[in-house]
Motif scaffolding. Structure first.
Motif, PDB file in Angstrom:
ATOM      1  N   CYS A 130     -39.566 -36.553  -3.232  1.00  0.00           N
ATOM      2  CA  CYS A 130     -40.126 -35.146  -2.362  1.00  0.00           C
ATOM      3  C   CYS A 130     -39.424 -33.982  -3.046  1.00  0.00           C
ATOM      4  CB  CYS A 130     -39.221 -35.534  -1.164  1.00  0.00           C
ATOM      5  SG  CYS A 130     -37.303 -35.502  -1.077  1.00  0.00           S
ATOM      6  N   LYS A 166     -56.333 -40.789  -2.616  1.00  0.00           N
ATOM      7  CA  LYS A 166     -55.245 -40.092  -2.184  1.00  0.00           C
ATOM      8  C   LYS A 166     -55.209 -38.724  -2.120  1.00  0.00           C
ATOM      9  CE  LYS A 166     -52.277 -42.963   0.156  1.00  0.00           C
ATOM     10  NZ  LYS A 166     -51.599 -42.929   1.328  1.00  0.00           N
ATOM     11  N   THR A 200     -47.757 -35.978  -1.704  1.00  0.00           N
ATOM     12  CA  THR A 200     -47.313 -37.488  -1.200  1.00  0.00           C
ATOM     13  C   THR A 200     -47.325 -38.020  -2.714  1.00  0.00           C
ATOM     14  OG1 THR A 200     -48.012 -39.293  -0.015  1.00  0.00           O
ATOM     15  CG2 THR A 200     -49.354 -38.526  -1.427  1.00  0.00           C
TER      16      THR A 200
END
Length: 668
Positions: free
Chosen positions: A624, A662, A632
């Motif tokens: 993160c 994605k 992501t």
């Protein structure tokens, strides 16, 4: 020995005991009982058995002392103070306090004279095996007729707890096999653990056990018999073909009227009333604290001064050695000063695109390319050398008969291997490496952590780095190991993307001097990235770099490590076909990247590009920080399965098609 000297020596031993209980009582924390019991043992070691120089704790040919029973550290601090090391009575009084040299367990970086950070039981025991191996290798490489430069011994004090820990069994077995006759360990057989008498859990015949390992074993019935201790240590010195264990029956909190031989004396202060009783028992003023009689201090300081002359004699020996063996002397001085031979990096292999190559194989080729230029690079594997590709092809194996061998066989002993590597690394000459499957790094966590605390530099080679290893199945497929190692302060983790990044991972690891390095490698073959088309792999030293720029202003940053970098490169091409500009970042090492200047970090991961997709075949935890709240991660958050590696990678979403999907979802 005349009666007067005997009485002074007894007073000296009892002074060590009293200092120990005073320090623990003042701190209201600590382990007084073991230090009280071991004072005679310490007296023999520092007064007569060991060669050391308090004025230069780093003297190359000093004997090494390891307190594997690290909870008894006040014993070691007392002897360092009394013999003249850089530790004051104020430091003794400051025991276990914030920013003190005298921490609650021995810490190498805090106090000269502490050879290794111990505390977790069994670690010091195994560290000593590494120290002993290093001495044997140094002697084989440098000693010549009339020039016995390196003949030091390894002394340790270990406890029941040390011998209960499995790591001590692993290390003792290897030490006996290698016939490390430079090891002399004293076993504090006090029959007490925190829960009470050791017979509730520990009824081994330790003498027979160590005899079966190939050790020379002696047993003493009275830990207060200084003459018997001295005789046993001298006999151990004469035994050069086997490591020695001296089993010494002691009494925890010896001299304490109410707490001798009790578990209560192990890890708690005796209490003010009991401290006074102990002082009365030994003939000391019950109201005085931290008193050291001048004749006692002089006795120990005189013992410490003997080492000054011994080092002077050694220094002269080395000066004469330099005249007869200038090249070897130059090598020794250069490498122990932290300098590497000129031009060794030029021997790093350069791999050209073509067939796929597993990064473990590239690692093996790199090791063999540079080995001849780095005589201090020595290591091996925990019985997995063919799989880890760690064998140095032009060199023999280190053994009881071949001390100059550079290939190590640790056996299936990952835990001991880690601690032995730490001991080898603390030699200051060697750069040791050890290898196993990545999943078995879990067996090595305590020595990894201690290496990071001490900032010693073993190189840890971990292969079979993900579910991509395939058919061996979930028990052998790492998931949480990458983030686990990345969470360890001072540990550098490098997961190279191809053969050339692997070569530079070795370059960085060898040049790195501030802690351990873990190089994490694949079982499966990976394409070799074209360095004419993409950024060259020497940029790995930055930790992360733009491997492939977008043709236009990038809309998204694709970040990969290890085997997944090939996937994000292919994803970039697919997105380009759909008029989506993506930039590819190879990020082999978070730790290296964090060392870079802010301007460089901003260049690689600009704040203006919030859409980021990281791809790594491991736990997504921690990413993160780099993908931002608008990005992501494609990772692995469940255990693997037994199947061919390529099928597993597809099953778990590590395909170009899935990454494209994605990426487009992030941009939509």
């Amino acid at each position: 020995m005349n009666e007067t000297l005997e009485s002074i020596e007894q007073k000296a031993i009892d002074t060590v005991r009293i200092l120990a209980i005073d320090a623990v009582q003042k701190a209201e924390s600590g382990h007084p009982g073991t230090a009280m019991a071991l004072a005679p043992m310490g007296h023999v070691l520092w007064m007569e058995a060991m060669n050391y120089n308090p004025e230069n704790p780093d003297w190359a040919n000093r004997d090494r002392f390891i307190l594997s029973a690290g909870h008894a550290c006040i014993l070691q601090y007392n002897f360092l103070y009394l013999t003249g090391y850089d530790i004051s009575m104020d430091d003794i009084k400051d025991f276990r306090q914030l920013h003190s040299k005298t921490a609650g367990h021995p810490e190498k970086h805090l106090l000269k004279g502490v050879e290794v950070t111990t505390g977790p039981l069994g670690q010091g025991f195994a560290n000593g095996v590494g120290f002993a191996i290093a001495q044997k290798y140094m002697a084989a490489r440098f000693n010549k007729p009339q020039f016995n430069l390196f003949d030091y011994k390894i002394y340790a004090i270990c406890s029941d707890g040390d011998l209960m820990e499995g790591i001590s069994a692993e290390a003792a077995s290897l030490a006996g096999h290698l016939k490390l006759g430079n090891i002399i360990y004293l076993y504090d057989d006090n029959h007490i653990s925190i829960e009470g008498d050791t017979d509730i859990t520990f009824t081994d015949d330790t003498a027979k056990r160590f005899d079966s390992y190939g050790w020379h074993v002696q047993e003493l019935d009275d830990g207060n018999d200084v003459k018997a201790l001295s005789k046993a240590i001298n006999q151990a010195k004469e035994e050069t073909d086997r490591p020695s264990l001296i089993k010494v029956r002691t009494h925890i909190a010896y001299g304490s009227p109410n707490k001798q031989d009790t578990g209560e004396a192990h890890g708690s202060p005796l209490g003010e009333d009991e401290v006074k009783l102990v002082k009365q028992n030994f003939g000391f003023d019950s109201d005085s604290k931290f008193d050291v009689d001048e004749e006692v201090l002089n006795l120990y300081r005189d013992a410490g001064k003997k080492g000054v002359k011994k080092e002077e004699e050694w220094n002269q020996l080395f000066e004469n050695y330099k005249e007869q063996y200038p090249e070897l002397a130059k090598e020794y001085e250069q490498l122990t000063n932290g300098n590497l031979p000129d031009g060794w990096e030029e021997e790093l292999p350069v791999f050209t695109p073509g067939e796929k190559m597993a990064t473990r194989k590239a690692s093996g080729k790199t090791l063999n390319a540079i080995a001849a230029y780095l005589p201090n690079l020595i290591g091996g594997s925990a019985d997995l050398a063919p799989s880890n590709a760690t064998e140095l092809e032009d060199y023999e194996s280190f053994s009881a008969n071949t001390r100059e061998g550079r290939n190590f066989h640790f056996g299936v002993r990952e835990h001991a291997m880690g601690a032995i590597l730490n001991g080898m690394a603390l030699n200051n000459y060697l750069i040791p490496y050890g290898a196993t499957f990545f999943i078995f790094s879990d067996y090595m966590r305590p020595p990894i952590r201690l290496a990071a605390i001490m900032k010693t530099r073993p190189i840890l080679v971990y292969t079979h780095d993900s579910i991509g290893l395939g058919e061996d199945g979930t028990t052998h497929q790492p998931v949480e190991q990458l983030i686990g190692l990345r969470s360890v302060p001072n540990l550098m983790v490098i997961r190279p993307a191809d053969a050339n990044e692997t070569a530079h991972a070795w370059r960085v690891a060898i040049q790195h001097s501030e802690g351990p390095v873990a190089i994490v490698l694949t079982r499966q073959g990976l394409p070799i990235i074209d360095q004419e088309k993409y950024v060259k792999a020497d940029a790995l030293e930055k930790g992360a770099y733009i491997l492939s720029e977008a043709d236009d202003e990038p809309e998204i940053i694709l970040i990969g490590t290890g085997s997944e970098v090939q996937l994000v490169i292919a994803t970039q091409e697919k997105l380009k076909e759909q008029n989506i500009a993506a930039q590819v970042v190879s990020m082999p090492s978070w730790e290296l990247f964090e060392k870079q200047e802010d301007d460089y970090k901003e260049k690689v991961l600009p704040k203006t590009i919030r859409k980021r997709l990281a791809v790594e075949a491991g736990s997504p935890m921690g990413w993160c920080k780099y993908v931002t709240d608008e990005g992501t991660v494609i990772g692995v958050d469940r255990f693997g399965e037994s199947a061919p590696g390529a099928e597993l990678m597809e099953e778990y979403g590590f395909t170009v098609e899935h990454i494209v999907e994605k990426a487009k979802a992030l941009l939509s």
